[in-house]
Design an enzyme around this catalytic site. Structure first.
Site, PDB file in Angstrom:
ATOM      1  N   GLU A   6       0.837  -1.201   0.000  1.00 55.47           N
ATOM      2  CA  GLU A   6       0.000   0.000   0.000  1.00 55.47           C
ATOM      3  C   GLU A   6       0.872   1.251   0.000  1.00 55.47           C
ATOM      4  O   GLU A   6       1.801   1.369   0.795  1.00 55.47           O
ATOM      5  CB  GLU A   6      -0.884  -0.032   1.244  1.00 55.47           C
ATOM      6  CG  GLU A   6      -1.710   1.214   1.484  1.00 55.47           C
ATOM      7  CD  GLU A   6      -2.356   1.204   2.862  1.00 55.47           C
ATOM      8  OE1 GLU A   6      -3.326   1.963   3.045  1.00 55.47           O
ATOM      9  OE2 GLU A   6      -1.890   0.451   3.744  1.00 55.47           O
TER      10      GLU A   6
ATOM     11  N   LYS B  63      -9.489   2.079  -2.811  1.00 56.61           N
ATOM     12  CA  LYS B  63      -9.956   1.660  -1.489  1.00 56.61           C
ATOM     13  C   LYS B  63     -11.286   2.333  -1.175  1.00 56.61           C
ATOM     14  O   LYS B  63     -11.434   3.548  -1.330  1.00 56.61           O
ATOM     15  CB  LYS B  63      -8.903   2.029  -0.435  1.00 56.61           C
ATOM     16  CG  LYS B  63      -9.202   1.511   0.963  1.00 56.61           C
ATOM     17  CD  LYS B  63      -8.041   1.837   1.899  1.00 56.61           C
ATOM     18  CE  LYS B  63      -8.278   1.255   3.286  1.00 56.61           C
ATOM     19  NZ  LYS B  63      -7.168   1.575   4.215  1.00 56.61           N
TER      20      LYS B  63
ATOM     21  N   CYS C  16      -5.268  -2.902   2.936  1.00 57.80           N
ATOM     22  CA  CYS C  16      -5.052  -2.761   4.378  1.00 57.80           C
ATOM     23  C   CYS C  16      -6.307  -3.064   5.195  1.00 57.80           C
ATOM     24  O   CYS C  16      -6.753  -4.207   5.275  1.00 57.80           O
ATOM     25  CB  CYS C  16      -4.514  -1.364   4.670  1.00 57.80           C
ATOM     26  SG  CYS C  16      -3.763  -1.221   6.327  1.00 57.80           S
TER      27      CYS C  16
END
Length: 549
Positions: free
Chosen positions: A300, A369, A419
């Site tokens: 990430e 995300k 994440c």
């Protein structure tokens, strides 16, 4: 019939096999609350990296025993709140590192923020115990119904609410402790909240087994049959998990692919400094080009700059390497589509696609995300001052679509998540299902890219790895993890860690990964099945009460 007040001893119902549950009944209130704090704190040992999963059941059994022996709503609310506070404060104490060490917040304020979060999360445990007590009093439920129906059902329901209310914070939900051990076989059916419910039922059985052995009077009825039934229930639930773990809900799909997962070990305190940016870019460029692979993934925001801020032709050069080497490159990078609008994204460069003997450039792929971290990636209303004190770059981001498509690597389909997103199993199940409904095969491999360097060398790393193990169990698919400092790993569909890099080292994990196809019950139903079970348990607890009025 007058109902007792909160301070009175509730009389046992005529059908109750237990006149009372006298566990530590002589303790004064202060000592009882200190024990609740200790029992909650001990929960951290049930999760990774310690994995003493029976401790979670025993601590919960103690809590349930205290709640069932005295139906005082306010007392049990406080017991649950202190228990939940100890559980959360010890389990996520590493948030202090992100706020103080890397965020620049004053130490006392960071500690206060962790304490306030723990007090808030503790309210869910408090709500479960106090609601169960209120229903027990109102419905005049026997203590067996309290321990086996009301408390487990409300425990599961409040944990589910914690997973979505205010965008959710399901970290260290009870079921994660059982990603190892016999109960993990239930994960493909009921998910993490289902495992928490089963653990709560076992905790209730433990209380019944222990208290049924205690004779309160010479002429008291023999309660040994109740002990036998409670112990049999524990054995059945544990062995049921073992048997279910042997079931293969999914099957291999296609040929394995070669994978290289990069762990750069870029220090968080220097990641965004000008002195480190060039060396970071050079490191990942060299590590990517060191060897080809079907899939090469970096963590990430491993590329910490927007594309327009990168050196000339940096991304174009990597895309050229993907084309010439036959590699698919999955790169964590921030993107901006408009001034002030940033997304935490993954982009993928792929080699050309050969169709009918003609080489066609691969279509660009991007994943944004969508489940953002409060205070780190989006700012809740009224908390701008808090984020400003933490000095987190890119502190306010835009969300990606809830349902996004996977990308293809040979005959495998890869579904990314970034994440914090892998905490939300139902969302991942929905992602997998949406591909099928859109006419594409559901993803056969999950890919998580993360940067947990914000939390230093703490138990946050193995805890996050354990969360990914649960997602692999729920979906029946392997999970790849490419992280900055750890834990970079390969997890198979049974939740086993096949390979892992040593944390806090710059290294590359090279392996072959087999994709899987098929559907687990959890992929099809998500959390609906455990919610239905919990609601049915509440109805069942109410049913006998009708005959007592």
């Amino acid at each position: 019939m007058r109902r007792p007040t909160s301070g009175e001893r509730f009389p046992p119902s005529p059908s109750s096999p237990l006149p009372s549950l006298p566990l530590l009944s002589s303790l004064p209130p202060l000592q009882l609350m200190l024990l609740a704090l200790l029992a909650g704190a001990c929960n951290v040992l049930a999760f990774a990296p310690f994995h003493i999963w029976p401790l979670q059941i025993l601590a919960l059994a103690w809590l349930f025993g205290q709640a069932a022996r005295r139906p005082d709503i306010r007392r049990n609310f406080l017991l649950g709140w202190i228990y939940g506070f100890g559980w959360t404060a010890c389990g996520v104490h590493w948030l202090y590192i992100s706020m103080h060490t890397y965020g620049g917040m004053a130490g006392w304020m960071a500690a206060l923020a962790v304490a306030l979060l723990a007090l808030f999360i503790g309210l869910y445990s408090a709500l479960a115990l106090s609601l169960a007590t209120a229903l027990q009093r109102r419905w005049r439920c026997p203590e067996t119904a309290m321990l086996l129906l009301l408390l487990p059902a409300l425990w599961a329901l409040t944990e589910w609410v914690r997973g979505w209310l205010f965008t959710g914070f399901p970290w260290l939900s009870a079921g994660y402790a059982h990603s190892v051990g016999p109960l993990k076989g239930y994960a493909p059916l009921l998910g993490v909240y289902g495992l928490g419910w089963i653990a709560a039922v076992i905790a209730g059985c433990c209380v019944l087994a222990a208290t049924a052995l205690k004779k309160t009077a010479p002429d008291a009825p023999d309660r040994r049959p109740l002990t036998a039934r409670a112990l049999a229930g524990i054995v059945v639930l544990l062995m049921g998990g073992v048997a279910l773990h042997a079931v293969n809900w999914t099957a291999p799909r296609g040929a394995p692919i070669g994978v290289r997962l990069l762990q750069g070990n870029i220090a968080q305190e220097t990641k965004f400094s000008e002195s480190a940016l060039l060396s970071t870019l050079e490191y990942y460029d060299a590590a990517i080009r060191a060897a080809p692979a079907d899939l090469i993934a970096i963590p990430e925001t491993a590329i910490p700059l927007l594309p327009q801020q990168l050196p000339a032709n940096y991304l174009e050069s990597l895309a050229g390497y993907a084309e010439t080497s036959g590699s698919h490159l999955a790169l964590g990078i921030p993107l901006s589509d408009a001034p002030g609008a940033y997304s935490n994204s993954l982009i993928m460069f792929a080699p050309p696609v050969v169709t009918g003997g003609v080489s066609v450039p691969a279509a660009p792929y991007r994943y944004d995300k969508h489940h953002l971290v409060p205070f780190g990636e989006f700012i809740p209303p009224g908390f701008r001052w808090f984020v400003d004190m933490m000095h987190i770059p890119l502190g306010d981001m835009t969300r990606g679509g809830v349902l996004q498509q996977p990308f293809a690597v040979k005959d495998q389909w890869i579904m990314p998540n970034i994440c914090y997103e892998d905490l939300f199993g139902e969302e991942i199940a929905a992602q997998l299902g949406s591909a099928w409904f859109d006419g594409k095969p559901p993803a056969s491999i999950l890919l998580n890219i993360s940067n947990i360097a914000w939390f230093g060398n703490s138990i946050a790393l193995p805890q996050h790895l354990q969360i990914s193990q649960m997602r692999a169990l729920e979906s029946g698919r392997p999970m790849l993890r490419a992280t900055n400092t750890g834990a970079t790993a390969i997890i198979d569909p049974k939740g086993h860690i096949g390979a892992e890099l040593r944390p806090f080292t710059a290294d590359v994990l090279v392996t072959q990964v087999q994709g899987y196809q098929g559907w687990t019950p959890y992929m099809l139903a998500g959390n609906k099945l455990i919610l239905a079970i919990a609601l049915l348990a509440l109805v069942w607890a109410r049913w006998p009460a009708k005959h007592l009025e």
